[in-house]
Every structure is written in C-alpha cells, then in structure tokens.
Design a protein around this motif. Structure first.
Motif, PDB file in Angstrom:
ATOM      1  N   LEU A  12     100.105  26.161  51.699  1.00 20.48           N
ATOM      2  CA  LEU A  12     101.474  26.218  51.214  1.00 20.48           C
ATOM      3  C   LEU A  12     101.699  27.545  50.516  1.00 20.48           C
ATOM      4  N   THR A  37     100.967  21.616  53.989  1.00 21.68           N
ATOM      5  CA  THR A  37     102.350  21.954  54.267  1.00 21.68           C
ATOM      6  C   THR A  37     103.100  20.824  54.948  1.00 21.68           C
ATOM      7  N   MET A  38     102.675  19.607  54.734  1.00 20.27           N
ATOM      8  CA  MET A  38     103.517  18.486  55.143  1.00 20.27           C
ATOM      9  C   MET A  38     104.798  18.489  54.332  1.00 20.27           C
ATOM     10  N   GLY A  40     107.645  21.009  52.247  1.00 23.68           N
ATOM     11  CA  GLY A  40     108.112  22.348  51.942  1.00 23.68           C
ATOM     12  C   GLY A  40     108.422  22.371  50.460  1.00 23.68           C
ATOM     13  N   ARG A 193     101.057  10.111  58.700  1.00 28.45           N
ATOM     14  CA  ARG A 193     101.549  11.386  59.223  1.00 28.45           C
ATOM     15  C   ARG A 193     101.263  11.567  60.706  1.00 28.45           C
ATOM     16  N   SER A 198     105.200  17.982  60.065  1.00 26.80           N
ATOM     17  CA  SER A 198     105.883  17.976  58.779  1.00 26.80           C
ATOM     18  C   SER A 198     106.386  16.575  58.490  1.00 26.80           C
ATOM     19  N   ASP A 202     112.002  18.491  52.039  1.00 25.56           N
ATOM     20  CA  ASP A 202     111.946  19.701  51.234  1.00 25.56           C
ATOM     21  C   ASP A 202     111.890  19.277  49.772  1.00 25.56           C
ATOM     22  N   GLY A 220     111.496  13.576  60.884  1.00 22.64           N
ATOM     23  CA  GLY A 220     110.081  13.443  60.599  1.00 22.64           C
ATOM     24  C   GLY A 220     109.742  12.039  60.138  1.00 22.64           C
TER      25      GLY A 220
END
Length: 273
Positions: A12, A37-38, A40, A193, A198, A202, A220
């Motif tokens: 990240l 980085t799943m 943001g 996941r 992602s 966010d 997602g």
C-alpha cells in the motif's frame, strides 16, 4: 508470497496529506508499508501530540470539502436498510443505546481543558478517539448515564453542524456546549476475498485514530456482501473498528488483513446525520 491462482498482493502506498490536502513533502511518496491493497487507504491530516484538543490547540485541520474526494456509493449498494437501531430505545438505567442520538449540555471553567482527542476526517463531525483530563471527563464522572464514550460522534455544537472545523471552533470558544451526540451500533461482516484484486472500498484514516473510515463502496466483494445482507449494509462514512480480531491503530488494522483469505470485520454504523 502470492500463490499462482490468486491476484498478486501489492504494498500500500501511503499518502500523507498535510492540512491543505497536499502531499506532505516530509514523507516520501515512495514510502511503502507492508499492507494489503485490498483497501485503498489514505492517511489524512496531521498527527502527533499537537492533536490534543484543548483551549489552545486543535486536534487536526482537515482539507476543505472541495478537496475531500468522497464519491457517493453506487446506487446498487445504496439501499437504505431498516436497522433495528433506527428507532432505538435507551438501555435500562437511561443510558443511550446503540444507534441513538442524545443531547448533553456541558459547562466548563474557561481555564479547564476540553480533554478530547477527536477524529475529523469526514469533514462533518467529531468522532471521540480518547478522553483525557478536562471538561468531558468531569461531565462523564458526574453524569454516567450520559457519559461520552469512545467512537461516539458529535454532530452538533450549539446549533453548529455540517462542518467539522466549525464544531471545533465552538468547542474552543464557548464555555457552555449543547451537544448532539450519536452513539454507533456495531455489526460483523465476513468477506472472502477469493481472487478479487480489491474489496471495492476506499478508506481514509486519521493518524491518531483507531478506525478506518469508508468513503466509497464500489464493485467488489463488499458490494456483493451488501446485496446479500440487506440487514447489514455497509455504507459510506461507516468505520472499520476491528479486522481479523485486531483493534488498534489504522496501520495495525490494515496489517491484520495481510495475506488473509477471509476478512472478519466489525463495522461501526452511525444514524443518519
């Protein structure tokens, strides 16, 4: 290490915004944290001891609203849900229950510190991060049924609402406060996941905070969760308070997601403002 049948994990990139919303030149934009980085995730505002809210200092300055990029949740995930906390009853003994909004009128001596650490990153409210010696702690000791707690959200100070900086100005300048405070509810969310690159979320977080604020839910696994669990929809401005059994600072929360196939979250949800 990433396996061959999964999307690769990346580091990240930490973006540290200064009070005007620009990249802090004292922190290299190439600084990387070993976080998944799943999400943001962006660290906002300034941190450190200067963030204690008392008569002489402000917890944190935030970017102007025009600089806060918080797009709306896609319509497919915007269905309002009739959570049980929308019409909450007080707990026995009179304490406000989860999902309630209550009022507290607090008077302080001008020489007395306020005694709050707060998180202002939504630009609209002040979320309680810590309570220290000062007017709020004294109020809590005298009024245990209406005591402010960690993660309560102050949305109105003496009729001022809708702008976090204005709330802080009233807290600093006024010696009598009529506060409107929201007590959040919590609910669990479990996300697998799979091969998704992602989660479709966010996040923003304050360096002195203990939560990750959700600014957008897009395509997602999280949007899939929302469709499948209409009684536990995750909304914009909800916050992640626990991740895979870990509570703590935002970096600690994000670290708990590293290399995990399943993400077990605890979401903090507030009433509508």
């Amino acid at each position: 290490a990433a396996s061959s049948d999964r999307a690769p994990l990346q580091s990240l990139r930490a973006l540290v915004a200064n009070p005007r919303g620009h990249l802090n030149e004292t922190a290299s934009s190439a600084t990387r944290l070993p976080l998944l980085t799943m999400f943001g995730a962006c660290c906002c505002a300034n941190g450190g001891d200067d963030n204690a809210l008392d008569d002489g200092r402000i917890i944190q300055e935030i970017p102007g609203k025009e600089e806060l990029d918080m797009p709306e949740m896609p319509k497919a995930a915007m269905k309002e849900v009739a959570f049980s906390q929308q019409a909450p009853a007080k707990k026995e003994g009179g304490s406000p229950g989860p999902g309630s909004t209550f009022s507290a009128t607090i008077r302080r001596n001008p020489s007395e510190p306020i005694g709050l650490d707060i998180d202002l990153i939504d630009g609209l409210s002040a979320v309680v991060v810590d309570i220290k010696e000062g007017a709020i702690k004294s109020w809590n000791e005298r009024n245990p049924e209406l005591a402010l707690r960690l993660n309560d959200r102050v949305v109105d100070v003496n009729g001022s609402r809708g702008d976090a900086n204005n709330l802080v100005t009233r807290l600093k300048s006024d010696t009598t406060w009529v506060l409107q405070v929201q007590r959040p509810s919590e609910f669990p969310v479990s996300i697998n996941r799979a091969d998704a690159p992602s989660l479709g979320m966010d996040l923003r977080y304050a360096p002195n905070g203990t939560t990750l604020m959700i600014t957008q839910v897009g395509d997602g696994p999280m949007q899939d969760w929302n469709r499948q669990h209409p009684e536990k929809v995750v909304h914009r401005h909800d916050r992640i308070i626990q991740l895979n059994g870990v509570r703590g600072s935002p970096p600690e929360l994000l670290q708990a997601s590293e290399d995990a196939e399943t993400l077990d979250l605890v979401i903090v949800h507030y009433p509508p403002m």
